[in-house]
Design a protein around this motif. Sequence first.
Motif, PDB file in Angstrom:
ATOM      1  N   GLY A  56      38.329  52.473  52.418  1.00  0.00           N
ATOM      2  CA  GLY A  56      39.396  52.839  53.345  1.00  0.00           C
ATOM      3  C   GLY A  56      39.721  51.784  54.390  1.00  0.00           C
ATOM      4  O   GLY A  56      40.884  51.365  54.507  1.00  0.00           O
ATOM      5  N   PRO A  57      38.751  51.316  55.174  1.00  0.00           N
ATOM      6  CA  PRO A  57      39.060  50.300  56.185  1.00  0.00           C
ATOM      7  C   PRO A  57      39.575  48.989  55.587  1.00  0.00           C
ATOM      8  O   PRO A  57      40.453  48.343  56.154  1.00  0.00           O
ATOM      9  N   ILE A  58      39.062  48.614  54.430  1.00  0.00           N
ATOM     10  CA  ILE A  58      39.503  47.377  53.784  1.00  0.00           C
ATOM     11  C   ILE A  58      40.938  47.545  53.282  1.00  0.00           C
ATOM     12  O   ILE A  58      41.795  46.684  53.478  1.00  0.00           O
ATOM     13  N   ALA A  59      41.207  48.687  52.646  1.00  0.00           N
ATOM     14  CA  ALA A  59      42.544  48.956  52.111  1.00  0.00           C
ATOM     15  C   ALA A  59      43.572  49.102  53.221  1.00  0.00           C
ATOM     16  O   ALA A  59      44.764  48.897  52.991  1.00  0.00           O
ATOM     17  N   ALA A  60      43.131  49.425  54.421  1.00  0.00           N
ATOM     18  CA  ALA A  60      44.062  49.578  55.541  1.00  0.00           C
ATOM     19  C   ALA A  60      44.640  48.241  55.994  1.00  0.00           C
ATOM     20  O   ALA A  60      45.698  48.213  56.627  1.00  0.00           O
ATOM     21  N   VAL A  61      43.965  47.146  55.670  1.00  0.00           N
ATOM     22  CA  VAL A  61      44.439  45.833  56.139  1.00  0.00           C
ATOM     23  C   VAL A  61      44.760  44.851  55.010  1.00  0.00           C
ATOM     24  O   VAL A  61      45.237  43.753  55.276  1.00  0.00           O
ATOM     25  N   HIS A  62      44.473  45.222  53.753  1.00  0.00           N
ATOM     26  CA  HIS A  62      44.750  44.333  52.625  1.00  0.00           C
ATOM     27  C   HIS A  62      45.590  45.061  51.582  1.00  0.00           C
ATOM     28  O   HIS A  62      45.427  46.259  51.364  1.00  0.00           O
ATOM     29  N   SER A  63      46.429  44.323  50.898  1.00  0.00           N
ATOM     30  CA  SER A  63      47.297  44.908  49.869  1.00  0.00           C
ATOM     31  C   SER A  63      46.478  45.292  48.634  1.00  0.00           C
ATOM     32  O   SER A  63      45.418  44.708  48.375  1.00  0.00           O
ATOM     33  N   PRO A  64      46.992  46.234  47.842  1.00  0.00           N
ATOM     34  CA  PRO A  64      46.298  46.594  46.597  1.00  0.00           C
ATOM     35  C   PRO A  64      46.134  45.403  45.653  1.00  0.00           C
ATOM     36  O   PRO A  64      45.112  45.278  44.983  1.00  0.00           O
ATOM     37  N   GLU A  65      47.123  44.504  45.630  1.00  0.00           N
ATOM     38  CA  GLU A  65      47.032  43.326  44.763  1.00  0.00           C
ATOM     39  C   GLU A  65      45.880  42.406  45.189  1.00  0.00           C
ATOM     40  O   GLU A  65      45.153  41.872  44.353  1.00  0.00           O
ATOM     41  N   TYR A  66      45.733  42.240  46.480  1.00  0.00           N
ATOM     42  CA  TYR A  66      44.656  41.398  47.007  1.00  0.00           C
ATOM     43  C   TYR A  66      43.297  42.007  46.676  1.00  0.00           C
ATOM     44  O   TYR A  66      42.370  41.309  46.250  1.00  0.00           O
ATOM     45  N   LEU A  67      43.178  43.310  46.821  1.00  0.00           N
ATOM     46  CA  LEU A  67      41.918  43.988  46.502  1.00  0.00           C
ATOM     47  C   LEU A  67      41.622  43.897  45.009  1.00  0.00           C
ATOM     48  O   LEU A  67      40.471  43.685  44.616  1.00  0.00           O
ATOM     49  N   GLN A  68      42.649  44.046  44.186  1.00  0.00           N
ATOM     50  CA  GLN A  68      42.463  43.927  42.741  1.00  0.00           C
ATOM     51  C   GLN A  68      41.980  42.523  42.380  1.00  0.00           C
ATOM     52  O   GLN A  68      41.096  42.349  41.552  1.00  0.00           O
ATOM     53  N   TYR A  69      42.555  41.533  43.028  1.00  0.00           N
ATOM     54  CA  TYR A  69      42.132  40.150  42.784  1.00  0.00           C
ATOM     55  C   TYR A  69      40.640  39.992  43.074  1.00  0.00           C
ATOM     56  O   TYR A  69      39.888  39.455  42.261  1.00  0.00           O
ATOM     57  N   PHE A  70      40.194  40.471  44.219  1.00  0.00           N
ATOM     58  CA  PHE A  70      38.791  40.281  44.592  1.00  0.00           C
ATOM     59  C   PHE A  70      37.833  41.131  43.780  1.00  0.00           C
ATOM     60  O   PHE A  70      36.686  40.757  43.585  1.00  0.00           O
ATOM     61  N   THR A  71      38.288  42.264  43.287  1.00  0.00           N
ATOM     62  CA  THR A  71      37.380  43.081  42.485  1.00  0.00           C
ATOM     63  C   THR A  71      37.278  42.578  41.051  1.00  0.00           C
ATOM     64  O   THR A  71      36.386  42.998  40.311  1.00  0.00           O
ATOM     65  N   SER A  72      38.191  41.664  40.640  1.00  0.00           N
ATOM     66  CA  SER A  72      38.150  41.173  39.275  1.00  0.00           C
ATOM     67  C   SER A  72      37.964  39.653  39.170  1.00  0.00           C
ATOM     68  O   SER A  72      37.757  39.140  38.071  1.00  0.00           O
ATOM     69  N   ALA A  73      38.033  38.935  40.268  1.00  0.00           N
ATOM     70  CA  ALA A  73      38.004  37.463  40.231  1.00  0.00           C
ATOM     71  C   ALA A  73      36.709  36.925  39.625  1.00  0.00           C
ATOM     72  O   ALA A  73      36.744  35.986  38.822  1.00  0.00           O
ATOM     73  N   TYR A  74      35.576  37.492  39.992  1.00  0.00           N
ATOM     74  CA  TYR A  74      34.308  36.958  39.510  1.00  0.00           C
ATOM     75  C   TYR A  74      34.220  37.075  37.972  1.00  0.00           C
ATOM     76  O   TYR A  74      33.840  36.114  37.302  1.00  0.00           O
ATOM     77  N   ASP A  75      34.581  38.221  37.444  1.00  0.00           N
ATOM     78  CA  ASP A  75      34.532  38.410  35.983  1.00  0.00           C
ATOM     79  C   ASP A  75      35.499  37.475  35.275  1.00  0.00           C
ATOM     80  O   ASP A  75      35.181  36.931  34.210  1.00  0.00           O
ATOM     81  N   ARG A  76      36.692  37.265  35.871  1.00  0.00           N
ATOM     82  CA  ARG A  76      37.673  36.384  35.249  1.00  0.00           C
ATOM     83  C   ARG A  76      37.265  34.916  35.365  1.00  0.00           C
ATOM     84  O   ARG A  76      37.609  34.098  34.535  1.00  0.00           O
ATOM     85  N   TRP A  77      36.514  34.559  36.398  1.00  0.00           N
ATOM     86  CA  TRP A  77      36.095  33.189  36.602  1.00  0.00           C
ATOM     87  C   TRP A  77      35.078  32.806  35.574  1.00  0.00           C
ATOM     88  O   TRP A  77      35.023  31.808  34.957  1.00  0.00           O
TER      89      TRP A  77
END
Length: 77
Positions: A56-77
């Motif tokens: 909740g607090p993270i989503a309140a200040v970051h876009s869904p696209e940004y959160l999706q990037y960070f939740t998937s970046a490590y696996d994609r890297w």
Amino acid sequence: MRAIYHPDQAGHDPSFFLVKGRVERSKDSPDRVEHLLAGLAQLGLPVEMPQDFGMGPIAAVHSPEYLQYFTSAYDRW
């Protein structure tokens, strides 16, 4: 002073980081965590476990696209 620590932090062991586009050796290591925790203990400062506030607090200040990037970046890297 409050010291917040979770044991998962000991797994943070990057071999490098970038400084102005240059690769630098990282000073972060599990050994460093142990030294910092020992220093806090010598000072008599208690170490607290962090509270989980969920997304909740993270989503309140970051876009869904940004959160999706960070939740998937490590696996994609």
